[in-house]
Design a protein around this motif. Structure first.
Motif, PDB file in Angstrom:
ATOM      1  N   ARG A 192      62.581  37.974  44.108  1.00 24.03           N
ATOM      2  CA  ARG A 192      61.423  37.729  44.968  1.00 24.03           C
ATOM      3  C   ARG A 192      60.303  38.709  44.651  1.00 24.03           C
ATOM      4  NH1 ARG A 192      65.333  37.544  49.243  1.00 24.03           N
ATOM      5  NH2 ARG A 192      65.880  35.372  49.770  1.00 24.03           N
ATOM      6  N   MET A 193      60.708  39.992  44.454  1.00 25.33           N
ATOM      7  CA  MET A 193      59.693  40.995  44.137  1.00 25.33           C
ATOM      8  C   MET A 193      58.996  40.662  42.813  1.00 25.33           C
ATOM      9  SD  MET A 193      61.622  44.512  45.285  1.00 25.33           S
ATOM     10  CE  MET A 193      60.310  45.537  44.689  1.00 25.33           C
ATOM     11  N   SER A 194      59.812  40.181  41.864  1.00 27.44           N
ATOM     12  CA  SER A 194      59.198  39.805  40.574  1.00 27.44           C
ATOM     13  C   SER A 194      58.218  38.644  40.770  1.00 27.44           C
ATOM     14  CB  SER A 194      60.297  39.402  39.579  1.00 27.44           C
ATOM     15  OG  SER A 194      61.128  40.507  39.296  1.00 27.44           O
ATOM     16  N   ARG A 195      58.636  37.636  41.560  1.00 29.03           N
ATOM     17  CA  ARG A 195      57.726  36.514  41.807  1.00 29.03           C
ATOM     18  C   ARG A 195      56.475  36.984  42.548  1.00 29.03           C
ATOM     19  NH1 ARG A 195      62.451  33.620  43.156  1.00 29.03           N
ATOM     20  NH2 ARG A 195      61.942  33.843  45.373  1.00 29.03           N
ATOM     21  N   ASN A 196      56.729  37.866  43.530  1.00 30.20           N
ATOM     22  CA  ASN A 196      55.574  38.368  44.284  1.00 30.20           C
ATOM     23  C   ASN A 196      54.614  39.136  43.379  1.00 30.20           C
ATOM     24  OD1 ASN A 196      56.498  37.259  46.675  1.00 30.20           O
ATOM     25  ND2 ASN A 196      57.608  39.132  47.288  1.00 30.20           N
ATOM     26  N   LYS A 197      55.189  39.894  42.439  1.00 29.93           N
ATOM     27  CA  LYS A 197      54.317  40.618  41.506  1.00 29.93           C
ATOM     28  C   LYS A 197      53.472  39.645  40.687  1.00 29.93           C
ATOM     29  CE  LYS A 197      57.122  44.782  40.896  1.00 29.93           C
ATOM     30  NZ  LYS A 197      57.936  45.568  39.947  1.00 29.93           N
ATOM     31  N   TRP A 198      54.116  38.605  40.215  1.00 31.89           N
ATOM     32  CA  TRP A 198      53.365  37.614  39.431  1.00 31.89           C
ATOM     33  C   TRP A 198      52.303  36.931  40.301  1.00 31.89           C
ATOM     34  CZ3 TRP A 198      53.141  37.231  34.435  1.00 31.89           C
ATOM     35  CH2 TRP A 198      54.165  37.689  33.641  1.00 31.89           C
ATOM     36  N   ILE A 199      52.689  36.625  41.494  1.00 28.62           N
ATOM     37  CA  ILE A 199      51.715  35.965  42.395  1.00 28.62           C
ATOM     38  C   ILE A 199      50.539  36.899  42.678  1.00 28.62           C
ATOM     39  CG2 ILE A 199      51.373  35.075  44.729  1.00 28.62           C
ATOM     40  CD1 ILE A 199      54.304  34.082  44.593  1.00 28.62           C
ATOM     41  N   ILE A 200      50.860  38.149  43.016  1.00 26.92           N
ATOM     42  CA  ILE A 200      49.793  39.118  43.316  1.00 26.92           C
ATOM     43  C   ILE A 200      48.921  39.341  42.079  1.00 26.92           C
ATOM     44  CG2 ILE A 200      49.370  41.538  43.878  1.00 26.92           C
ATOM     45  CD1 ILE A 200      51.882  41.404  45.674  1.00 26.92           C
ATOM     46  N   GLY A 201      49.591  39.442  40.920  1.00 30.40           N
ATOM     47  CA  GLY A 201      48.829  39.639  39.686  1.00 30.40           C
ATOM     48  C   GLY A 201      47.894  38.463  39.416  1.00 30.40           C
ATOM     49  N   THR A 202      48.433  37.270  39.656  1.00 34.52           N
ATOM     50  CA  THR A 202      47.617  36.060  39.449  1.00 34.52           C
ATOM     51  C   THR A 202      46.435  36.049  40.414  1.00 34.52           C
ATOM     52  OG1 THR A 202      49.602  34.855  38.723  1.00 34.52           O
ATOM     53  CG2 THR A 202      47.677  33.552  39.425  1.00 34.52           C
ATOM     54  N   ILE A 203      46.707  36.380  41.686  1.00 34.85           N
ATOM     55  CA  ILE A 203      45.644  36.403  42.697  1.00 34.85           C
ATOM     56  C   ILE A 203      44.575  37.425  42.309  1.00 34.85           C
ATOM     57  CG2 ILE A 203      45.127  36.996  45.087  1.00 34.85           C
ATOM     58  CD1 ILE A 203      47.890  35.823  45.819  1.00 34.85           C
ATOM     59  N   ILE A 204      45.040  38.606  41.880  1.00 32.28           N
ATOM     60  CA  ILE A 204      44.080  39.648  41.486  1.00 32.28           C
ATOM     61  C   ILE A 204      43.240  39.175  40.301  1.00 32.28           C
ATOM     62  CG2 ILE A 204      43.913  41.969  40.489  1.00 32.28           C
ATOM     63  CD1 ILE A 204      46.349  42.728  42.218  1.00 32.28           C
ATOM     64  N   ALA A 205      43.940  38.545  39.350  1.00 28.25           N
ATOM     65  CA  ALA A 205      43.198  38.051  38.167  1.00 28.25           C
ATOM     66  C   ALA A 205      42.168  37.010  38.575  1.00 28.25           C
ATOM     67  CB  ALA A 205      44.183  37.467  37.154  1.00 28.25           C
ATOM     68  N   VAL A 206      42.596  36.110  39.481  1.00 25.93           N
ATOM     69  CA  VAL A 206      41.658  35.076  39.950  1.00 25.93           C
ATOM     70  C   VAL A 206      40.479  35.719  40.670  1.00 25.93           C
ATOM     71  CG1 VAL A 206      41.404  33.136  41.533  1.00 25.93           C
ATOM     72  CG2 VAL A 206      43.411  33.288  40.045  1.00 25.93           C
ATOM     73  N   LEU A 207      40.791  36.704  41.522  1.00 21.63           N
ATOM     74  CA  LEU A 207      39.715  37.387  42.252  1.00 21.63           C
ATOM     75  C   LEU A 207      38.779  38.099  41.292  1.00 21.63           C
ATOM     76  CD1 LEU A 207      41.675  38.844  45.309  1.00 21.63           C
ATOM     77  CD2 LEU A 207      40.004  36.968  45.331  1.00 21.63           C
ATOM     78  N   VAL A 208      39.329  38.734  40.278  1.00 21.06           N
ATOM     79  CA  VAL A 208      38.490  39.452  39.302  1.00 21.06           C
ATOM     80  C   VAL A 208      37.600  38.466  38.575  1.00 21.06           C
ATOM     81  CG1 VAL A 208      38.540  40.770  37.156  1.00 21.06           C
ATOM     82  CG2 VAL A 208      40.063  41.385  39.037  1.00 21.06           C
ATOM     83  N   ILE A 209      38.197  37.357  38.188  1.00 24.91           N
ATOM     84  CA  ILE A 209      37.409  36.343  37.487  1.00 24.91           C
ATOM     85  C   ILE A 209      36.307  35.800  38.413  1.00 24.91           C
ATOM     86  CG2 ILE A 209      37.517  34.032  36.459  1.00 24.91           C
ATOM     87  CD1 ILE A 209      40.333  34.769  35.454  1.00 24.91           C
ATOM     88  N   ALA A 210      36.697  35.568  39.677  1.00 30.53           N
ATOM     89  CA  ALA A 210      35.716  35.033  40.631  1.00 30.53           C
ATOM     90  C   ALA A 210      34.576  36.022  40.834  1.00 30.53           C
ATOM     91  CB  ALA A 210      36.414  34.719  41.960  1.00 30.53           C
ATOM     92  N   VAL A 211      34.922  37.288  40.975  1.00 27.88           N
ATOM     93  CA  VAL A 211      33.884  38.319  41.171  1.00 27.88           C
ATOM     94  C   VAL A 211      33.000  38.391  39.939  1.00 27.88           C
ATOM     95  CG1 VAL A 211      33.500  40.783  41.432  1.00 27.88           C
ATOM     96  CG2 VAL A 211      35.224  39.637  42.835  1.00 27.88           C
TER      97      VAL A 211
END
Length: 220
Positions: A192-211
């Protein structure tokens, strides 16, 4: 006839008659009285032999015709004395036989008493051995009972230890189960932690791209 010879002859006849009476009396006696009487008779026989020797010497010193008559008498007296000696031997032999018989009886009684004492001693030894054997049997039985009690105690201890080992084994088995479950939980949490890391990483990447896109459009 010689007066000297007649004097010896008279003494001998009196002594011979006295010895005959003593022999008859000795035959009816026993024990020490008989021994004393036999001793008196033997002493009298010695005296009679001395008288016969004296008569013999006296007769041989006389004239031949007188000497022949006196020597004939001496032969009768010697025969009479030999009869007395034989009677004394018979009395002494009877006394010895009685003594031997008494000795044999005493010996037999002594042997019987000895045998009886030996039998009693052997019986006492056998009884003592039986008593000791009984004591050893009792001691062996007591030792066997103590050994049996010790064996029962050891078996009880072993049973108790077996129960403890079984309980410990059950506890360890339960611990193993709990460890397995915990491992599964940790594995699931790690996933779960690994999935959460990937999810958080993806969200951060999306946010960075959006910004970045927002800034790009604003600045252009």
């Amino acid at each position: 006839m010689s007066e000297v010879f007649e004097g010896y002859e008279r003494q001998y006849c009196e002594l011979s008659a006295n010895l005959s009476r003593k022999c008859t009396a000795a035959g009816a006696l026993n024990g020490e009285q008989k021994k004393q009487k036999v001793s008196e008779i033997k002493s009298g026989i010695d005296e009679a032999e001395s008288l016969i020797r004296k008569m013999d010497l006296e007769a041989r010193s006389l004239q031949p015709n007188v000497k022949a008559v006196l020597l004939a008498k001496l032969r009768e007296y010697k025969s009479d004395l030999n009869n007395l000696k034989s009677e004394v031997k018979r009395i002494v032999s009877g006394n010895l036989n009685a003594a031997a018989r008494d000795e044999l009886l005493e010996s037999g009684m002594a042997d019987a008493l000895t045998a009886s004492a030996d039998q009693r001693a052997r019986l006492m030894m056998s009884t003592d051995r039986l008593g000791k054997s009984g004591d050893r049997i009792k001691e062996g039985r007591r030792t066997m009972l103590e050994t049996e009690e010790l064996g029962v105690s050891i078996l009880q201890d072993l049973h108790s230890q077996r129960q403890s080992l079984l309980h410990a084994h059950s506890t360890l088995h339960g611990v193993d189960d709990n460890i397995g479950k915990s491992k599964k939980v940790l594995t699931a949490m790690s996933r779960r932690m690994s999935r959460n890391k990937w999810i958080i990483g993806t969200i951060i990447a999306v946010l960075v791209i959006a910004v970045a896109l927002i800034l790009y459009f604003k600045l252009s």
